[in-house]
Design a protein around this motif. Structure first.
Motif, PDB file in Angstrom:
ATOM      1  N   THR A 146      38.036  15.445 -46.222  1.00 44.48           N
ATOM      2  CA  THR A 146      36.523  16.139 -46.213  1.00 44.48           C
ATOM      3  C   THR A 146      36.847  17.432 -47.004  1.00 44.48           C
ATOM      4  O   THR A 146      36.109  18.018 -47.574  1.00 44.48           O
ATOM      5  CB  THR A 146      36.335  16.466 -45.114  1.00 44.48           C
ATOM      6  N   SER A 175      33.805  16.394 -36.859  1.00 43.47           N
ATOM      7  CA  SER A 175      32.876  17.096 -37.136  1.00 43.47           C
ATOM      8  C   SER A 175      32.843  17.416 -38.508  1.00 43.47           C
ATOM      9  O   SER A 175      31.635  17.427 -39.049  1.00 43.47           O
ATOM     10  CB  SER A 175      33.029  18.664 -36.212  1.00 43.47           C
ATOM     11  N   SER A 176      33.881  17.776 -39.234  1.00 37.89           N
ATOM     12  CA  SER A 176      33.909  17.836 -40.605  1.00 37.89           C
ATOM     13  C   SER A 176      33.128  16.814 -41.432  1.00 37.89           C
ATOM     14  O   SER A 176      32.457  16.733 -42.430  1.00 37.89           O
ATOM     15  CB  SER A 176      35.485  18.243 -41.183  1.00 37.89           C
TER      16      SER A 176
HETATM   17  P1  GDP Z   1      37.216  17.329 -34.795  1.00 41.67           P
HETATM   18  O1  GDP Z   1      37.738  18.236 -33.619  1.00 41.67           O
HETATM   19  O2  GDP Z   1      37.832  15.871 -34.878  1.00 41.67           O
HETATM   20  O3  GDP Z   1      35.512  17.447 -34.671  1.00 41.67           O
HETATM   21  O4  GDP Z   1      38.091  18.313 -36.229  1.00 41.67           O
HETATM   22  P2  GDP Z   1      37.108  19.178 -36.972  1.00 41.67           P
HETATM   23  O5  GDP Z   1      36.041  18.599 -37.979  1.00 41.67           O
HETATM   24  O6  GDP Z   1      36.520  20.376 -36.112  1.00 41.67           O
HETATM   25  O7  GDP Z   1      38.417  19.600 -37.926  1.00 41.67           O
HETATM   26  C1  GDP Z   1      39.487  20.390 -37.431  1.00 41.67           C
HETATM   27  C2  GDP Z   1      40.073  21.187 -38.637  1.00 41.67           C
HETATM   28  O8  GDP Z   1      40.738  20.304 -39.399  1.00 41.67           O
HETATM   29  C3  GDP Z   1      39.323  21.957 -39.177  1.00 41.67           C
HETATM   30  O9  GDP Z   1      40.018  23.311 -39.121  1.00 41.67           O
HETATM   31  C4  GDP Z   1      38.714  21.616 -40.387  1.00 41.67           C
HETATM   32  O10 GDP Z   1      38.839  22.613 -41.461  1.00 41.67           O
HETATM   33  C5  GDP Z   1      40.087  20.646 -40.838  1.00 41.67           C
HETATM   34  N1  GDP Z   1      39.854  19.587 -41.779  1.00 41.67           N
HETATM   35  C6  GDP Z   1      38.733  18.654 -41.528  1.00 41.67           C
HETATM   36  N2  GDP Z   1      39.077  18.053 -42.687  1.00 41.67           N
HETATM   37  C7  GDP Z   1      40.194  18.314 -43.388  1.00 41.67           C
HETATM   38  C8  GDP Z   1      40.507  17.723 -44.355  1.00 41.67           C
HETATM   39  O11 GDP Z   1      40.177  16.675 -44.952  1.00 41.67           O
HETATM   40  N3  GDP Z   1      41.758  18.273 -45.045  1.00 41.67           N
HETATM   41  C9  GDP Z   1      42.108  19.572 -44.472  1.00 41.67           C
HETATM   42  N4  GDP Z   1      43.309  20.133 -44.878  1.00 41.67           N
HETATM   43  N5  GDP Z   1      41.694  19.905 -43.404  1.00 41.67           N
HETATM   44  C10 GDP Z   1      40.805  19.574 -42.818  1.00 41.67           C
END
Ligand code: GDP
Ligand code: ZN
Length: 298
Positions: A146, A175-176
């Motif tokens: 993402t 979420s991302s």
């Molecule tokens: P959830 O708990 O599964 O909903 O995860 P989130 O969407 O909140 O993401 C957790 C963390 O991973 C956040 O700090 C995002 O910015 C980061 N993140 C999400 N997708 C990516 C990606 O493709 N690459 C990197 N490096 N970080 C990501």
């Protein structure tokens, strides 16, 4: 009229009708208990409507509530995707447990490896080897980021025309992904909590987001962690695709693949045809379930 439940809980829901109108609804009577994704019959009135009937479901995704009882959470899902990432480091046991529990729900399963921008091909802790093994069991694997958008188009195509949901450890990027695939997701969640919670913002309720290209993505914070909704150790083996296939060659038809002689599963592990960690996940699930069973008769 007939519509689809896109959010809500308790007695208050939001129903979307064929023309895209969203109607705040109450359930009519105790016998009607819809969940997100349900197709329902609605009787409209001045302030919204009443849900009179839940139409037959083609699938039902349950989460494990208190006391290990299965609680219906999302109806009519076609596909559930298990999301993982190099960070947080995937817990193989959790992966195997997720895949097994979805296998038991007659819903298609896929795997999304997010944060590809962080994957180091030379030193990935065996992640790609494990994914290749799961691909050999017919689990499709989508590799995305993402952060830089890699692979998102291909994954979006797998969602098109289907009702899907993402599950996986916290921090893997669910979420991302949702925000990348449904740009207006956050706005919709606010709108729904306004309609169902009298303005109180909820982060725990289940929401169905229609996708731009058709189909929908369900966001259900409460079902991000799942448990096996079964109680009999003998039902676990068939939920592991590799064990299900190999077990046909065990000497005993009711082999639990623990201590039995002539066990083809243990032989496959010894011969390196099945990863030992997969077998360990299986054995852990069976033995913990057996211990729970045992306590019942103490
Ligand atoms: P959830 O708990 O599964 O909903 O995860 P989130 O969407 O909140 O993401 C957790 C963390 O991973 C956040 O700090 C995002 O910015 C980061 N993140 C999400 N997708 C990516 C990606 O493709 N690459 C990197 N490096 N970080 C990501
Ligand atoms: Zn066996």
């Amino acid at each position: 009229m007939v519509g689809r439940v896109v959010g809500g809980h308790g007695r208050r829901f939001v129903v979307e009708t064929g023309d895209g109108a969203r109607i705040p609804c109450l359930t009519g009577g105790r016998s009607v208990s819809p969940v997100c994704g349900d197709m329902v019959k609605v009787e409209a009135d001045a302030d919204g409507g009443h849900i009179r009937e839940v139409l037959p479901r083609r699938s039902l995704f349950s989460k494990t509530g208190h006391h290990g009882k299965a609680v219906p959470a999302v109806a009519n899902l076609d596909r559930v995707f298990m999301v993982l990432a190099p960070i947080p480091v995937p817990e193989l046991f959790l992966m195997d447990k997720y895949l097994a529990s979805i296998e038991g729900m007659s819903i298609e399963t896929g795997i999304v490896l997010n944060k590809m921008d962080l994957v180091d091909e030379r030193d990935d802790g065996g992640l790609n080897r494990r994914l290749a093994y799961l691909e050999s069991l017919d689990y499709p694997v989508y590799r995305v980021s993402t952060r830089d958008g890699a692979g998102l188009e291909g994954f979006a195509a797998a969602l098109e025309g289907h009702v899907s949901m993402l599950v996986g450890q916290s921090g893997v990027g669910k979420s991302s992904l949702l925000n990348a695939l449904v740009p207006e997701a956050e706005h919709r969640i606010d709108e729904l909590s306004a309609a169902t919670d009298e303005g109180r913002h909820t982060t725990t309720s289940t929401t169905l987001h229609p996708l731009p290209a058709g189909g929908a993505l369900v966001d259900s914070p409460g079902v991000r962690d799942l448990e096996l909704a079964i109680r009999d150790p003998a039902e676990i083996g068939p939920l592991f695709r590799d064990i299900r296939a190999i077990a046909r060659h065990c000497r005993f038809a009711n082999c639990l693949h623990l201590q039995e002689p002539g066990c083809a599963v243990k032989t496959a592990v010894e011969e390196g045809k099945m990863p030992e960690s997969r077998y360990k996940s299986y054995r852990w699930l069976v033995t913990t379930m057996r211990q729970a069973e045992g306590r019942k008769y103490d």
